[in-house]
Structure formats: C-alpha cells, structure tokens
Design a protein around this motif. Structure first.
Motif, PDB file in Angstrom:
ATOM      1  N   VAL A 169      15.044 -86.875 -10.225  1.00 10.10           N
ATOM      2  CA  VAL A 169      16.159 -87.835 -10.146  1.00 10.10           C
ATOM      3  C   VAL A 169      16.680 -87.843  -8.719  1.00 10.10           C
ATOM      4  CG1 VAL A 169      18.452 -88.419 -10.995  1.00 10.10           C
ATOM      5  CG2 VAL A 169      16.743 -87.420 -12.557  1.00 10.10           C
ATOM      6  N   ILE A 170      16.620 -89.002  -8.072  1.00  9.11           N
ATOM      7  CA  ILE A 170      17.055 -89.086  -6.677  1.00  9.11           C
ATOM      8  C   ILE A 170      18.405 -89.772  -6.528  1.00  9.11           C
ATOM      9  CG2 ILE A 170      14.729 -88.989  -5.735  1.00  9.11           C
ATOM     10  CD1 ILE A 170      14.734 -91.996  -5.490  1.00  9.11           C
ATOM     11  N   ARG A 171      18.881 -90.494  -7.558  1.00  8.13           N
ATOM     12  CA  ARG A 171      20.182 -91.151  -7.437  1.00  8.13           C
ATOM     13  C   ARG A 171      20.663 -91.593  -8.806  1.00  8.13           C
ATOM     14  NH1 ARG A 171      22.816 -96.262  -5.936  1.00  8.13           N
ATOM     15  NH2 ARG A 171      20.939 -97.411  -6.505  1.00  8.13           N
ATOM     16  N   THR A 172      21.961 -91.531  -9.013  1.00  6.54           N
ATOM     17  CA  THR A 172      22.576 -92.132 -10.191  1.00  6.54           C
ATOM     18  C   THR A 172      23.669 -93.088  -9.726  1.00  6.54           C
ATOM     19  OG1 THR A 172      24.251 -90.387 -10.445  1.00  6.54           O
ATOM     20  CG2 THR A 172      22.145 -90.084 -11.598  1.00  6.54           C
ATOM     21  N   GLU A 173      23.846 -94.119 -10.497  1.00  5.94           N
ATOM     22  CA  GLU A 173      24.888 -95.110 -10.210  1.00  5.94           C
ATOM     23  C   GLU A 173      25.665 -95.350 -11.494  1.00  5.94           C
ATOM     24  OE1 GLU A 173      27.225 -97.744  -8.121  1.00  5.94           O
ATOM     25  OE2 GLU A 173      25.719 -96.383  -7.329  1.00  5.94           O
ATOM     26  N   PRO A 174      26.920 -94.924 -11.590  1.00  3.52           N
ATOM     27  CA  PRO A 174      27.720 -94.301 -10.525  1.00  3.52           C
ATOM     28  C   PRO A 174      27.379 -92.818 -10.374  1.00  3.52           C
ATOM     29  CG  PRO A 174      28.983 -94.365 -12.542  1.00  3.52           C
ATOM     30  CD  PRO A 174      27.685 -95.069 -12.848  1.00  3.52           C
ATOM     31  N   THR A 226      35.548 -92.021 -11.306  1.00  4.68           N
ATOM     32  CA  THR A 226      36.616 -92.424 -12.222  1.00  4.68           C
ATOM     33  C   THR A 226      36.998 -93.900 -12.111  1.00  4.68           C
ATOM     34  OG1 THR A 226      38.294 -91.740 -10.605  1.00  4.68           O
ATOM     35  CG2 THR A 226      37.605 -90.112 -12.245  1.00  4.68           C
ATOM     36  N   ASP A 227      36.365 -94.649 -11.203  1.00  3.69           N
ATOM     37  CA  ASP A 227      36.744 -96.057 -11.044  1.00  3.69           C
ATOM     38  C   ASP A 227      35.519 -96.946 -10.872  1.00  3.69           C
ATOM     39  OD1 ASP A 227      36.032 -95.104  -8.586  1.00  3.69           O
ATOM     40  OD2 ASP A 227      37.703 -96.007  -7.494  1.00  3.69           O
ATOM     41  N   PHE A 228      34.471 -96.688 -11.661  1.00  2.00           N
ATOM     42  CA  PHE A 228      33.259 -97.502 -11.593  1.00  2.00           C
ATOM     43  C   PHE A 228      33.559 -98.918 -12.070  1.00  2.00           C
ATOM     44  CE2 PHE A 228      29.061 -98.784 -13.466  1.00  2.00           C
ATOM     45  CZ  PHE A 228      28.383 -98.888 -12.252  1.00  2.00           C
ATOM     46  N   GLU A 229      32.988 -99.903 -11.373  1.00  5.40           N
ATOM     47  CA  GLU A 229      33.240-101.293 -11.717  1.00  5.40           C
ATOM     48  C   GLU A 229      32.670-101.608 -13.103  1.00  5.40           C
ATOM     49  OE1 GLU A 229      31.867-100.156  -8.999  1.00  5.40           O
ATOM     50  OE2 GLU A 229      32.627-101.152  -7.199  1.00  5.40           O
ATOM     51  N   PRO A 230      33.496-102.066 -14.057  1.00  2.00           N
ATOM     52  CA  PRO A 230      32.999-102.282 -15.423  1.00  2.00           C
ATOM     53  C   PRO A 230      32.047-103.457 -15.559  1.00  2.00           C
ATOM     54  CG  PRO A 230      35.293-102.962 -15.226  1.00  2.00           C
ATOM     55  CD  PRO A 230      34.946-102.287 -13.943  1.00  2.00           C
ATOM     56  N   ASN A 231      31.939-104.320 -14.541  1.00  2.00           N
ATOM     57  CA  ASN A 231      31.000-105.433 -14.633  1.00  2.00           C
ATOM     58  C   ASN A 231      29.642-105.092 -14.015  1.00  2.00           C
ATOM     59  OD1 ASN A 231      32.332-105.447 -12.059  1.00  2.00           O
ATOM     60  ND2 ASN A 231      31.490-107.476 -11.659  1.00  2.00           N
ATOM     61  N   TYR A 232      29.420-103.816 -13.646  1.00  2.00           N
ATOM     62  CA  TYR A 232      28.135-103.356 -13.131  1.00  2.00           C
ATOM     63  C   TYR A 232      27.365-102.642 -14.234  1.00  2.00           C
ATOM     64  CZ  TYR A 232      29.229-104.275  -8.182  1.00  2.00           C
ATOM     65  OH  TYR A 232      29.513-104.870  -6.991  1.00  2.00           O
ATOM     66  N   PHE A 233      26.068-102.464 -14.015  1.00  2.00           N
ATOM     67  CA  PHE A 233      25.235-101.701 -14.930  1.00  2.00           C
ATOM     68  C   PHE A 233      24.989-100.306 -14.352  1.00  2.00           C
ATOM     69  CE2 PHE A 233      23.745-106.029 -16.107  1.00  2.00           C
ATOM     70  CZ  PHE A 233      24.052-105.975 -17.455  1.00  2.00           C
ATOM     71  N   PRO A 234      25.212 -99.233 -15.120  1.00  2.18           N
ATOM     72  CA  PRO A 234      24.811 -97.900 -14.672  1.00  2.18           C
ATOM     73  C   PRO A 234      23.297 -97.837 -14.490  1.00  2.18           C
ATOM     74  CG  PRO A 234      26.307 -97.779 -16.543  1.00  2.18           C
ATOM     75  CD  PRO A 234      25.894 -99.206 -16.415  1.00  2.18           C
ATOM     76  N   ALA A 235      22.848 -96.940 -13.608  1.00  2.00           N
ATOM     77  CA  ALA A 235      21.420 -96.842 -13.318  1.00  2.00           C
ATOM     78  C   ALA A 235      21.058 -95.423 -12.924  1.00  2.00           C
ATOM     79  CB  ALA A 235      21.026 -97.812 -12.196  1.00  2.00           C
ATOM     80  N   ILE A 236      19.782 -95.107 -13.075  1.00  2.00           N
ATOM     81  CA  ILE A 236      19.237 -93.831 -12.622  1.00  2.00           C
ATOM     82  C   ILE A 236      17.907 -94.134 -11.938  1.00  2.00           C
ATOM     83  CG2 ILE A 236      18.138 -93.409 -14.864  1.00  2.00           C
ATOM     84  CD1 ILE A 236      18.591 -90.406 -14.385  1.00  2.00           C
ATOM     85  N   GLU A 237      17.657 -93.479 -10.785  1.00  2.00           N
ATOM     86  CA  GLU A 237      16.446 -93.727 -10.015  1.00  2.00           C
ATOM     87  C   GLU A 237      15.625 -92.449  -9.904  1.00  2.00           C
ATOM     88  OE1 GLU A 237      17.980 -97.445  -7.243  1.00  2.00           O
ATOM     89  OE2 GLU A 237      17.674 -95.463  -6.319  1.00  2.00           O
ATOM     90  N   PHE A 238      14.295 -92.629  -9.902  1.00  2.00           N
ATOM     91  CA  PHE A 238      13.351 -91.513  -9.874  1.00  2.00           C
ATOM     92  C   PHE A 238      12.455 -91.612  -8.650  1.00  2.00           C
ATOM     93  CE2 PHE A 238      14.106 -92.850 -14.273  1.00  2.00           C
ATOM     94  CZ  PHE A 238      14.727 -91.720 -14.774  1.00  2.00           C
ATOM     95  N   ASP A 239      11.951 -90.465  -8.225  1.00  2.00           N
ATOM     96  CA  ASP A 239      11.101 -90.404  -7.046  1.00  2.00           C
ATOM     97  C   ASP A 239       9.746 -91.058  -7.302  1.00  2.00           C
ATOM     98  OD1 ASP A 239      10.468 -89.600  -4.395  1.00  2.00           O
ATOM     99  OD2 ASP A 239       9.334 -87.917  -5.184  1.00  2.00           O
ATOM    100  N   ARG A 240       9.172 -90.829  -8.462  1.00  2.00           N
ATOM    101  CA  ARG A 240       7.865 -91.415  -8.782  1.00  2.00           C
ATOM    102  C   ARG A 240       8.046 -92.871  -9.194  1.00  2.00           C
ATOM    103  NH1 ARG A 240       3.266 -87.862 -10.516  1.00  2.00           N
ATOM    104  NH2 ARG A 240       2.520 -89.839 -11.320  1.00  2.00           N
ATOM    105  N   PRO A 241       7.253 -93.792  -8.643  1.00  2.00           N
ATOM    106  CA  PRO A 241       7.396 -95.198  -9.024  1.00  2.00           C
ATOM    107  C   PRO A 241       6.895 -95.498 -10.434  1.00  2.00           C
ATOM    108  CG  PRO A 241       5.540 -94.940  -7.530  1.00  2.00           C
ATOM    109  CD  PRO A 241       6.234 -93.611  -7.580  1.00  2.00           C
ATOM    110  N   ASP A 242       6.111 -94.577 -11.028  1.00  2.00           N
ATOM    111  CA  ASP A 242       5.591 -94.808 -12.373  1.00  2.00           C
ATOM    112  C   ASP A 242       6.273 -93.934 -13.425  1.00  2.00           C
ATOM    113  OD1 ASP A 242       4.622 -92.389 -11.476  1.00  2.00           O
ATOM    114  OD2 ASP A 242       2.580 -92.674 -12.216  1.00  2.00           O
ATOM    115  N   PHE A 243       7.346 -93.263 -13.055  1.00  2.00           N
ATOM    116  CA  PHE A 243       7.925 -92.260 -13.953  1.00  2.00           C
ATOM    117  C   PHE A 243       8.350 -92.831 -15.308  1.00  2.00           C
ATOM    118  CE2 PHE A 243      11.260 -89.285 -15.386  1.00  2.00           C
ATOM    119  CZ  PHE A 243      10.504 -88.124 -15.430  1.00  2.00           C
ATOM    120  N   PRO A 244       8.991 -93.994 -15.400  1.00  2.00           N
ATOM    121  CA  PRO A 244       9.408 -94.479 -16.721  1.00  2.00           C
ATOM    122  C   PRO A 244       8.258 -94.765 -17.678  1.00  2.00           C
ATOM    123  CG  PRO A 244      10.644 -95.584 -14.984  1.00  2.00           C
ATOM    124  CD  PRO A 244       9.529 -94.834 -14.324  1.00  2.00           C
TER     125      PRO A 244
END
Length: 214
Positions: free
Chosen positions: A12-17, A22-40
C-alpha cells in the motif's frame, strides 16, 4: 484468493484520505493505491466476461463506524469487520472501481512499450481501488480492504474450504432482492478510519454561490 491470509502492508503506497483525517470532503471517493499495477487482479481465479470486464479479487468497502465493528479474533488469520449488508457495494460492479495507472511521456525512449515500462521503470505504474459509496457529512467511517470471493472470505476467517467452494467461485456477499438478511462478517487485509467534514471541496462550495442583484 482461498490461499491468501494476509498482504504485505508495504504494498500500500497511499490512502485517500489519510488515516484519522477528520475533514475529508464528503463528495469525494475514498481510495487505496498499490505499488503493483496488477495487484487488484493478481489472485482473481476467474476469466473476464464477454465485455472483457475482470472482477478484482479484493475491493475497498467504506462503512459507517456507527453500526459496524472492527475487531481482532483470537486464532483467526485476519481482523474482521461486521456490518450491515446494506453498507456494502454491489460486487457485480467491482470491475469498474479497480484501475491501473501508467505514466508515459519519456523523452529519452519515445513511445516505450508496456513491457519496457514494467521492466525498466516500475515506479511509473500503480493500481487503485475506489470505495463505491456516497459519503455523508460529519460521519466517521472505516475503510477496509476485503476479499470479493467467498473462498477468500473463508480463508481470512480461518474456515475450511472445500473443492466445491473452489469450483463455484461464489461472491463473498450479495446485495439486493433475495440476498440474506442480517449483518455480515468479512476478513480485513488492510484498514484505516477517517471522518468527513461538513462541506465539500472548493468546487462544490463555489457551485452553491448565488448571484444577487445590487
């Protein structure tokens, strides 16, 4: 997925948020990013459908902390989250929320092939899962990386897996009419928590402005 009882957190290289925001924009989508491009799709046991849509073996669920329980169970491989099924996304659409990203534009090697980028410049690639739900303002959430196949759910919970389970490739849950009632318990490969703020991002606030005649 029936053989997976954990992932390396360094994947895991990044999470959003970020965790505990404590103040993430509610009109955004949470996300998680991985180092491998084929990981999912790395452990997806099925083929793509006729429309070439490949279901990932994991997905990101985002559930309200009020009404959900995240805990560690003795003698089980992974932490578990228990929540209402209504909080979960439709797995038939999981393919649409999994992305691979490749950055190109190398001036030294014009138009490099995909194989060249993967071999020589892996830092240019990543993969991403989005949490498929609308968020409410001023609400606390758990974001959890969970399996999409029933064999993955059983493996993460330490339950026995039969040959019939491996051949059936059933989804870890279903939503809509005919789905089982009551809460569901899922193993969690990775998780964090956050809270939304009152308002949205700058664009959503700007769109709420109304012109008034002087």
């Amino acid at each position: 997925p029936g053989d997976i009882t954990g992932i390396d957190a360094r994947e895991v290289i990044r999470t959003e948020p970020q965790t505990h925001m404590t103040d993430f924009e509610p009109n955004y989508f949470p996300a998680i990013e991985f180092d491998r491009p084929d990981f999912p799709w790395l452990f997806t046991p099925a083929n793509a459908d006729a429309a070439r849509r490949l279901k990932p073996w994991i997905c990101l669920i985002v559930v309200r902390r009020e009404g959900a329980t995240l805990s560690t169970v003795p003698r089980q491989p992974l932490p578990v989250v228990t929540c209402a099924r209504e909080e979960l996304p439709d797995l038939d659409q999981a393919w649409a929320w999994a992305h691979a990203q490749i950055v190109t534009g190398d001036t030294i090697t014009p138009n490099p092939s995909l194989q060249q980028i993967l071999k020589d410049q892996p830092e240019r690639t990543l993969s991403r899962l989005l949490g498929a739900r609308r968020l409410d303002p001023n609400t606390a959430y758990y974001a959890c990386l969970v399996p999409t196949y029933e064999v993955g759910r059983k493996a993460g919970l330490g339950e026995p897996i039969t040959t019939a389970d491996e051949q059936a490739l059933n989804p870890a849950w279903s939503v809509g009419p005919g789905s089982p009632a009551g809460p569901i318990t899922l193993p969690v490969y990775f998780h964090w928590e956050f809270r939304t703020g009152q308002a949205g991002d700058f664009e959503s606030l700007a769109r709420r402005l109304e012109a008034k005649p002087l």
